[in-house]
Design an enzyme around this catalytic site. Structure first.
Site, PDB file in Angstrom:
ATOM      1  N   CYS A  58     -17.732 -14.483  27.331  1.00 45.50           N
ATOM      2  CA  CYS A  58     -16.759 -15.505  27.401  1.00 45.50           C
ATOM      3  C   CYS A  58     -17.367 -16.942  27.548  1.00 45.50           C
ATOM      4  O   CYS A  58     -16.977 -18.133  26.963  1.00 45.50           O
ATOM      5  CB  CYS A  58     -15.921 -15.556  28.606  1.00 45.50           C
ATOM      6  SG  CYS A  58     -15.006 -13.722  28.401  1.00 45.50           S
ATOM      7  N   ASP A 151       5.405 -27.156  14.242  1.00 43.10           N
ATOM      8  CA  ASP A 151       6.845 -26.718  14.504  1.00 43.10           C
ATOM      9  C   ASP A 151       6.874 -25.529  15.765  1.00 43.10           C
ATOM     10  O   ASP A 151       7.875 -25.174  15.992  1.00 43.10           O
ATOM     11  CB  ASP A 151       7.243 -26.115  13.268  1.00 43.10           C
ATOM     12  CG  ASP A 151       6.443 -25.203  12.642  1.00 43.10           C
ATOM     13  OD1 ASP A 151       5.341 -24.727  13.385  1.00 43.10           O
ATOM     14  OD2 ASP A 151       6.813 -24.478  11.462  1.00 43.10           O
TER      15      ASP A 151
END
EC number: 1.11.1.27
Length: 235
Positions: A58, A151
């Protein structure tokens, strides 16, 4: 506890599908409490998840994203990470991430990290991998990458297991492809890289294609004789 959790997973919906609208969730993050749609505004957005803070793969991923952040920003893309730890842990971990990149440690990354210590958002977005469990016996968060358009609709998703690191060079390549194909009537071929020729959509009549692509349209004819392989230099 474990059996009831599996019942919850089994009965929950299957996550986001392409063209689904992103949920307008509220979350605490390393920069503020935010509503997701407000954070995205009119930008493209990448939401990417991680099993937890202070873990080796990570830190490499978030370090890589921090280095690529200027390239994403130039393309009007906002990044936001998710990990199942607290904001306090995220801020402390951010110092490690920045130091991993060779810079002076600070708490400021060029993107926020969501606090999802109760796994509420991971469950809502189906980011869990039941086959892998943490020390408490709970399913770990997978490495999911969601790309949303202005959008707020999902344009692409990639799901990696916790043991496989994401490829953010590929994600940057995909963003460039998504933005080009959203604006132009083209598709990107296999192994396409920024600057390579693109495919003209086979639904475009030949005469119209000549007007749309002034750099030229080049056709490769396969043995079938069907004329569907049309190329043009990148617009």
């Amino acid at each position: 506890m474990e059996s009831s959790f599996h019942i919850t997973i089994a009965t929950m919906p299957g996550g986001l599908l392409l063209r689904d609208k992103a949920p307008n969730f509220k979350a605490n993050t390393t920069i503020s409490r935010m509503r997701f749609h407000d954070y995205l505004g009119d930008s493209w957005g990448i939401l990417f998840s991680h099993p937890r803070d202070f873990t080796p793969v990570c830190i490499m991923e978030l370090g890589r994203v921090a280095k690529l952040a200027p390239q994403f920003a130039r393309r009007n893309v906002k990044m936001i990470a998710l990990s199942i730890d607290s904001v306090e842990d995220h801020l402390a971990w951010s110092k490690d991430i920045i130091a991993y990149n060779g810079d002076e440690p600070t708490e400021k990354l060029p993107f926020p990290i969501i606090d999802d210590k109760n796994q509420d958002l991971a469950i809502q977005l189906v980011m869990l991998y039941p086959a892998e469990k943490d020390e408490k016996g709970m399913p770990v968060t997978t490495r999911v990458v969601f790309i949303f358009g202005p959008d707020k609709k999902l344009k692409l998703s990639i799901l990696y297991p916790a043991t496989t690191g994401s490829n953010f060079d590929e994600i940057l390549r995909v963003i460039i492809s998504l933005q080009l194909t959203a604006e132009k009537r083209v598709a990107t071929p296999v192994d396409w890289k920024n600057g390579d020729s693109m495919m003209v959509l086979p639904t475009i009549p030949e005469e119209e294609a000549k007007k749309l692509f002034p750099k030229g349209v080049f056709t490769k004819e396969p043995p079938s004789g069907k004329k569907y392989l049309h190329y043009t230099p990148q617009p």
